[in-house]
Design a protein around this motif. Structure first.
Motif, PDB file in Angstrom:
ATOM      1  N   HIS A 173       0.862  -1.198   0.000  1.00  0.00           N
ATOM      2  CA  HIS A 173       0.000   0.000   0.000  1.00  0.00           C
ATOM      3  C   HIS A 173       0.894   1.243   0.000  1.00  0.00           C
ATOM      4  CE1 HIS A 173      -0.133  -0.606   4.689  1.00  0.00           C
ATOM      5  NE2 HIS A 173       1.080  -0.556   4.226  1.00  0.00           N
ATOM      6  N   SER A 175       0.735   3.483   2.133  1.00  0.00           N
ATOM      7  CA  SER A 175       0.901   3.965   3.504  1.00  0.00           C
ATOM      8  C   SER A 175       2.365   3.994   3.930  1.00  0.00           C
ATOM      9  CB  SER A 175       0.102   3.088   4.470  1.00  0.00           C
ATOM     10  OG  SER A 175      -1.264   3.071   4.114  1.00  0.00           O
ATOM     11  N   GLN A 178       3.796   7.400   4.543  1.00  0.00           N
ATOM     12  CA  GLN A 178       3.598   8.034   5.859  1.00  0.00           C
ATOM     13  C   GLN A 178       4.855   7.905   6.705  1.00  0.00           C
ATOM     14  OE1 GLN A 178       0.159   7.130   8.290  1.00  0.00           O
ATOM     15  NE2 GLN A 178      -1.038   6.454   6.522  1.00  0.00           N
ATOM     16  N   ARG A 199       0.234  -6.837  -4.593  1.00  0.00           N
ATOM     17  CA  ARG A 199      -0.218  -7.866  -3.659  1.00  0.00           C
ATOM     18  C   ARG A 199      -0.237  -9.218  -4.348  1.00  0.00           C
ATOM     19  NH1 ARG A 199      -4.934  -4.664  -0.230  1.00  0.00           N
ATOM     20  NH2 ARG A 199      -3.585  -2.868   0.153  1.00  0.00           N
ATOM     21  N   GLN A 213      -2.721   3.353  -5.819  1.00  0.00           N
ATOM     22  CA  GLN A 213      -3.426   4.000  -4.714  1.00  0.00           C
ATOM     23  C   GLN A 213      -3.007   5.461  -4.625  1.00  0.00           C
ATOM     24  OE1 GLN A 213      -2.521   1.931  -1.037  1.00  0.00           O
ATOM     25  NE2 GLN A 213      -4.289   0.581  -1.267  1.00  0.00           N
ATOM     26  N   GLU A 215      -2.620   8.028  -1.349  1.00  0.00           N
ATOM     27  CA  GLU A 215      -2.665   8.120   0.102  1.00  0.00           C
ATOM     28  C   GLU A 215      -2.634   9.595   0.472  1.00  0.00           C
ATOM     29  OE1 GLU A 215      -2.128   5.167   1.783  1.00  0.00           O
ATOM     30  OE2 GLU A 215      -1.756   5.799   3.857  1.00  0.00           O
ATOM     31  N   PHE A 253      -7.861  -0.856  10.607  1.00  0.00           N
ATOM     32  CA  PHE A 253      -6.516  -0.907  10.019  1.00  0.00           C
ATOM     33  C   PHE A 253      -5.547  -0.695  11.178  1.00  0.00           C
ATOM     34  CE2 PHE A 253      -9.382   1.023   6.890  1.00  0.00           C
ATOM     35  CZ  PHE A 253      -9.175   0.242   5.758  1.00  0.00           C
ATOM     36  N   PHE A 255      -2.927   0.854  11.584  1.00  0.00           N
ATOM     37  CA  PHE A 255      -2.226   2.147  11.710  1.00  0.00           C
ATOM     38  C   PHE A 255      -3.156   3.310  11.965  1.00  0.00           C
ATOM     39  CE2 PHE A 255      -3.344   2.509   7.232  1.00  0.00           C
ATOM     40  CZ  PHE A 255      -3.274   1.175   6.817  1.00  0.00           C
ATOM     41  N   VAL A 256      -4.453   3.052  12.135  1.00  0.00           N
ATOM     42  CA  VAL A 256      -5.375   4.135  12.486  1.00  0.00           C
ATOM     43  C   VAL A 256      -6.261   3.707  13.664  1.00  0.00           C
ATOM     44  CG1 VAL A 256      -5.487   5.327  10.265  1.00  0.00           C
ATOM     45  CG2 VAL A 256      -6.960   3.352  10.688  1.00  0.00           C
ATOM     46  N   GLY A 287     -10.379   3.825   2.575  1.00  0.00           N
ATOM     47  CA  GLY A 287     -10.143   3.527   3.985  1.00  0.00           C
ATOM     48  C   GLY A 287      -9.523   4.751   4.630  1.00  0.00           C
ATOM     49  N   ALA A 288      -9.864   4.990   5.897  1.00  0.00           N
ATOM     50  CA  ALA A 288      -9.359   6.204   6.541  1.00  0.00           C
ATOM     51  C   ALA A 288      -9.343   6.031   8.050  1.00  0.00           C
ATOM     52  CB  ALA A 288     -10.235   7.401   6.167  1.00  0.00           C
ATOM     53  N   ALA A 310      -5.392   9.955   8.172  1.00  0.00           N
ATOM     54  CA  ALA A 310      -4.855   9.433   6.915  1.00  0.00           C
ATOM     55  C   ALA A 310      -5.979   8.721   6.183  1.00  0.00           C
ATOM     56  CB  ALA A 310      -3.702   8.468   7.179  1.00  0.00           C
ATOM     57  N   TRP A 311      -5.849   8.687   4.877  1.00  0.00           N
ATOM     58  CA  TRP A 311      -6.783   7.872   4.117  1.00  0.00           C
ATOM     59  C   TRP A 311      -6.079   7.334   2.878  1.00  0.00           C
ATOM     60  CZ3 TRP A 311      -6.343  13.000   3.295  1.00  0.00           C
ATOM     61  CH2 TRP A 311      -6.429  13.488   1.989  1.00  0.00           C
ATOM     62  N   GLY A 312      -6.613   6.244   2.332  1.00  0.00           N
ATOM     63  CA  GLY A 312      -6.022   5.663   1.135  1.00  0.00           C
ATOM     64  C   GLY A 312      -7.119   5.143   0.232  1.00  0.00           C
TER      65      GLY A 312
END
Ligand code: PHE
Length: 343
Positions: A173, A175, A178, A199, A213, A215, A253, A255-256, A287-288, A310-312
């Motif tokens: 991803h 992410s 970040q 993936r 993606q 981000e 997720f 990380f959030v 996703g966020a 954050a969002w992706g």
């Protein structure tokens, strides 16, 4: 030694012999060098004048000069003829038909994925975000560890992730950006990171081993969950149209915290239910969440002082939903019939 007169005669006859045996422009060029060059026969004959008496010299010199002029004009004449001949031969061989229709050339276009990516970036740059490009090939730390993935998290599994040698992997991803940005910058941070992700999945109409993606993340003092919601609404209405209807669902997720998924009203049925939205009336679009304190800490940012969100989002999915694309593989097959539908 023979007299100058004799030498003039023999030079003349050998010249005409050579001229008779010249069949190409190249032959004439060689002949010119042989007779008229700095080390040529005429020049050599001129040198002979040194051995003559001073009274004879002007007269003999004139003879040699006349000879030279005569031979030059003969060789020029033959040169012209051969050159004309060779040009005609070449034109004959390289003949083209100017009445044939031209070949049609196709104008390139920007790939639909990149068109959508540009659109997303335009909106976010307009909202004050700056663009960072993270590495596609990264380490476990940036892709997982720094993002609070437990060491036994299933996403780390070989089944989901392409691992390379020596601890490297293909990022799953965007992410990972970040972690890179937090490492090198202090807040406030307002970054958007577009890019390719990978993936280890079976390739089908719905999923591919690589995709794109975008981000986004924002870290500053006093960033609240309400800021996240209003930023998502603002962003999606700028991207998809003023009247877009959004829905926020809790989700997980690592990380959030809290994490969520954002849906928009189905563009095909406007909410009444259809195949595209699997009869839910909603399309999941990103996703966020609020960036997890552990992620801030690992990025050397004090979670007591700063917070962020954050969002992706997947770009293929956006295009698929907007243009009703039946198969994600179409994006990578380079079929001009498909690509030319995105002018
Ligand atoms: N990285 C997540 C994914 O690939 C998306 C995401 C980004 C979710 C940022 C929350 C915050 O699915």
């Amino acid at each position: 030694m023979s007299s100058i007169h004799e030498q003039i005669d023999s030079l003349r006859s050998s010249f005409f012999q050579d001229l008779k045996n010249s069949f190409s422009v190249k032959d004439i060029e060689n002949l010119r060098i042989k007779y008229f060059g700095k080390k040529g026969s005429i020049q050599a004959l001129m040198q002979e004048l040194r051995h003559c008496t001073p009274e004879d010299r002007p007269h003999l010199g004139k003879l040699i000069n006349d000879l030279k002029n005569d031979l030059v004009s003969h060789s020029d004449h033959t040169f012209e003829r051969l050159l004309r001949q060779e040009t005609e031969d070449r034109l004959e061989k390289e003949w083209i038909d100017p009445t044939l229709p031209g070949r049609k050339s196709f104008l390139g276009r920007i790939h639909p994925i990149h068109q959508m990516m540009d659109k997303v970036l335009d909106v976010l740059i307009g909202m004050g975000f700056s663009v960072r490009y993270g590495p596609d090939v990264d380490t476990e730390h940036y892709n997982f560890g720094g993002l609070n993935f437990a060491s036994d998290h299933p996403a780390r599994d070989m089944q989901d992730t392409f691992y390379l040698e020596n601890g490297w992997l293909l990022r799953t991803h965007t992410s990972n950006v970040q972690v890179h940005v937090m490492e090198g910058h202090a807040p406030p941070i307002r970054v958007v990171a577009p890019g390719r992700c990978f993936r280890n999945e079976d390739i089908s109409a719905r999923s591919h081993v690589f995709f794109h993606q975008v981000e986004g993340f924002y870290i500053d003092r006093h960033v609240s969950f309400a800021d996240l919601l209003s930023t998502m609404n603002d962003f999606l209405s700028k991207l998809l149209g003023e009247k877009v209807e959004t829905r926020f669902r809790p989700s997980y997720f690592p990380f959030v915290e809290p994490g969520m998924e954002v849906d928009v009203r189905c563009s095909a049925c406007r909410g009444s239910g259809c195949r595209l939205c699997k009869h839910t009336g909603w399309l999941e679009i990103l996703g966020a969440g609020m960036i997890h304190p552990n992620v801030l800490k690992k990025g050397n940012i004090d979670p007591e002082e700063y917070s962020g969100f954050a969002w992706g989002m997947g770009i293929e999915r956006l295009v698929i939903l907007q243009s009703s694309i039946p198969d994600i593989r179409l994006f990578t097959q380079n079929d001009i019939r498909f690509l030319s539908q995105f002018p």
